[in-house]
Design a protein around this motif. Structure first.
Motif, PDB file in Angstrom:
ATOM      1  N   GLY A 183     -35.653  79.351  52.832  1.00  0.00           N
ATOM      2  CA  GLY A 183     -36.613  79.930  53.770  1.00  0.00           C
ATOM      3  C   GLY A 183     -36.120  81.263  54.271  1.00  0.00           C
ATOM      4  N   GLU A 184     -35.857  82.169  53.373  1.00  0.00           N
ATOM      5  CA  GLU A 184     -35.291  83.470  53.721  1.00  0.00           C
ATOM      6  C   GLU A 184     -36.001  84.088  54.923  1.00  0.00           C
ATOM      7  OE1 GLU A 184     -32.551  84.937  52.329  1.00  0.00           O
ATOM      8  OE2 GLU A 184     -32.344  83.120  51.163  1.00  0.00           O
ATOM      9  N   GLY A 185     -35.278  84.176  56.016  1.00  0.00           N
ATOM     10  CA  GLY A 185     -35.801  84.810  57.214  1.00  0.00           C
ATOM     11  C   GLY A 185     -36.706  83.951  58.075  1.00  0.00           C
ATOM     12  N   ALA A 186     -36.981  82.735  57.678  1.00  0.00           N
ATOM     13  CA  ALA A 186     -37.896  81.875  58.432  1.00  0.00           C
ATOM     14  C   ALA A 186     -37.244  81.376  59.721  1.00  0.00           C
ATOM     15  CB  ALA A 186     -38.316  80.678  57.581  1.00  0.00           C
ATOM     16  N   THR A 187     -38.084  81.103  60.703  1.00  0.00           N
ATOM     17  CA  THR A 187     -37.591  80.484  61.932  1.00  0.00           C
ATOM     18  C   THR A 187     -38.023  79.027  62.026  1.00  0.00           C
ATOM     19  OG1 THR A 187     -39.508  81.281  63.160  1.00  0.00           O
ATOM     20  CG2 THR A 187     -37.511  82.639  63.228  1.00  0.00           C
ATOM     21  N   THR A 188     -38.936  78.593  61.158  1.00  0.00           N
ATOM     22  CA  THR A 188     -39.330  77.184  61.098  1.00  0.00           C
ATOM     23  C   THR A 188     -39.512  76.767  59.640  1.00  0.00           C
ATOM     24  OG1 THR A 188     -41.691  77.693  61.262  1.00  0.00           O
ATOM     25  CG2 THR A 188     -40.545  77.213  63.319  1.00  0.00           C
ATOM     26  N   LEU A 189     -39.134  75.552  59.368  1.00  0.00           N
ATOM     27  CA  LEU A 189     -39.378  74.924  58.065  1.00  0.00           C
ATOM     28  C   LEU A 189     -39.889  73.517  58.337  1.00  0.00           C
ATOM     29  CD1 LEU A 189     -36.174  75.908  56.017  1.00  0.00           C
ATOM     30  CD2 LEU A 189     -38.463  76.858  55.776  1.00  0.00           C
ATOM     31  N   THR A 190     -40.877  73.072  57.577  1.00  0.00           N
ATOM     32  CA  THR A 190     -41.393  71.712  57.729  1.00  0.00           C
ATOM     33  C   THR A 190     -41.258  70.966  56.415  1.00  0.00           C
ATOM     34  OG1 THR A 190     -43.633  72.454  57.214  1.00  0.00           O
ATOM     35  CG2 THR A 190     -43.042  72.360  59.535  1.00  0.00           C
ATOM     36  N   GLY A 191     -41.058  69.662  56.534  1.00  0.00           N
ATOM     37  CA  GLY A 191     -41.000  68.806  55.359  1.00  0.00           C
ATOM     38  C   GLY A 191     -39.756  68.979  54.514  1.00  0.00           C
ATOM     39  N   VAL A 192     -38.631  69.315  55.127  1.00  0.00           N
ATOM     40  CA  VAL A 192     -37.369  69.453  54.398  1.00  0.00           C
ATOM     41  C   VAL A 192     -36.786  68.055  54.194  1.00  0.00           C
ATOM     42  CG1 VAL A 192     -35.030  70.407  54.483  1.00  0.00           C
ATOM     43  CG2 VAL A 192     -36.952  71.723  55.405  1.00  0.00           C
ATOM     44  N   THR A 193     -36.387  67.752  52.969  1.00  0.00           N
ATOM     45  CA  THR A 193     -35.789  66.447  52.683  1.00  0.00           C
ATOM     46  C   THR A 193     -34.306  66.500  53.019  1.00  0.00           C
ATOM     47  OG1 THR A 193     -37.386  66.051  50.914  1.00  0.00           O
ATOM     48  CG2 THR A 193     -35.386  64.694  50.908  1.00  0.00           C
ATOM     49  N   LEU A 194     -33.912  65.637  53.938  1.00  0.00           N
ATOM     50  CA  LEU A 194     -32.522  65.585  54.371  1.00  0.00           C
ATOM     51  C   LEU A 194     -31.662  65.024  53.249  1.00  0.00           C
ATOM     52  CD1 LEU A 194     -31.008  66.310  56.935  1.00  0.00           C
ATOM     53  CD2 LEU A 194     -31.265  63.967  57.679  1.00  0.00           C
ATOM     54  N   GLN A 195     -30.550  65.697  52.973  1.00  0.00           N
ATOM     55  CA  GLN A 195     -29.650  65.294  51.897  1.00  0.00           C
ATOM     56  C   GLN A 195     -28.250  65.097  52.452  1.00  0.00           C
ATOM     57  OE1 GLN A 195     -29.904  68.574  49.212  1.00  0.00           O
ATOM     58  NE2 GLN A 195     -32.066  68.285  48.799  1.00  0.00           N
ATOM     59  N   THR A 196     -27.418  64.401  51.697  1.00  0.00           N
ATOM     60  CA  THR A 196     -26.019  64.247  52.071  1.00  0.00           C
ATOM     61  C   THR A 196     -25.399  65.631  52.177  1.00  0.00           C
ATOM     62  OG1 THR A 196     -25.935  62.155  50.868  1.00  0.00           O
ATOM     63  CG2 THR A 196     -23.826  63.180  51.408  1.00  0.00           C
ATOM     64  N   ASN A 197     -24.590  65.847  53.191  1.00  0.00           N
ATOM     65  CA  ASN A 197     -23.923  67.134  53.415  1.00  0.00           C
ATOM     66  C   ASN A 197     -24.918  68.284  53.499  1.00  0.00           C
ATOM     67  OD1 ASN A 197     -21.388  65.842  53.308  1.00  0.00           O
ATOM     68  ND2 ASN A 197     -21.413  65.967  51.083  1.00  0.00           N
ATOM     69  N   HIS A 198     -26.005  68.085  54.203  1.00  0.00           N
ATOM     70  CA  HIS A 198     -27.028  69.113  54.362  1.00  0.00           C
ATOM     71  C   HIS A 198     -26.505  70.187  55.324  1.00  0.00           C
ATOM     72  CE1 HIS A 198     -31.388  70.005  53.852  1.00  0.00           C
ATOM     73  NE2 HIS A 198     -31.079  70.875  54.797  1.00  0.00           N
ATOM     74  N   ALA A 199     -26.544  71.429  54.903  1.00  0.00           N
ATOM     75  CA  ALA A 199     -26.078  72.537  55.742  1.00  0.00           C
ATOM     76  C   ALA A 199     -27.156  73.603  55.851  1.00  0.00           C
ATOM     77  CB  ALA A 199     -24.805  73.140  55.171  1.00  0.00           C
TER      78      ALA A 199
END
Length: 165
Positions: A117-133
């Motif tokens: 999300g280059e430059g975004a301030t909000t993201l929706t519907g991101v799938t959480l993954q192990t070691n998510h950074a």
């Protein structure tokens, strides 16, 4: 006729007594899905590097720590923030960044996501993954450089909010 009425009343009472006395009980299950609470930890603190106390100028840090803008002093790169997100893998989350201020009005900072999300301030519907950074940069605006210097301002705040959908 009186006898017929009495017999009908007795029969109705007996039947209702039998029905009221007949009860049943059973046990049922409710399914659920336990979800871990979301936690955020700062693995790497953002460092905007040297910034000129020059009013109305900006310094932006982007991918790889590259800096640009009239308020950026020197040629060195900055350091992006790395925020680790922990929770239940596979769950959908929404991520929101909130701009922060420092002191009364000396500096303002608008954070930006630099991963997915280059430059975004909000993201929706991101799938959480192990070691998510999350890797974050942003733009610092110097509103009152003289006041920032006299108050010894050396940091700005920003907020990261991650919620399950």
């Amino acid at each position: 006729m009186k006898t017929l009425f009495k017999k009908s009343a007795i029969a109705a009472t007996m039947i209702s007594g039998l029905i009221a006395g007949t009860a049943t009980a059973d046990t049922f299950n409710a399914s659920l899905n336990l979800v871990q609470p979301i936690s955020l930890t700062e693995a790497t603190q953002m460092d905007l590097g040297d910034v000129l106390a020059s009013d109305s100028d900006t310094c932006t840090i982007t991918t790889g720590g590259a800096r640009s803008g009239a308020a950026c002093f020197g040629s060195g790169n900055g350091t992006l923030a790395a925020i680790n997100v922990a929770g239940t893998d596979g769950q959908q989350v929404d991520i929101a960044l909130t701009a922060g201020t420092s002191g009364a009005s000396e500096l303002s900072f608008a954070p930006a996501m630099l991963d997915n999300g280059e430059g975004a301030t909000t993201l929706t519907g991101v799938t959480l993954q192990t070691n998510h950074a999350l890797y974050l940069g942003g733009t610092l605006t110097v509103a009152n450089g003289a006041l920032a210097l006299s108050n010894g301002v050396n940091s700005v705040e920003y907020q990261v909010e991650v919620t399950y959908q």
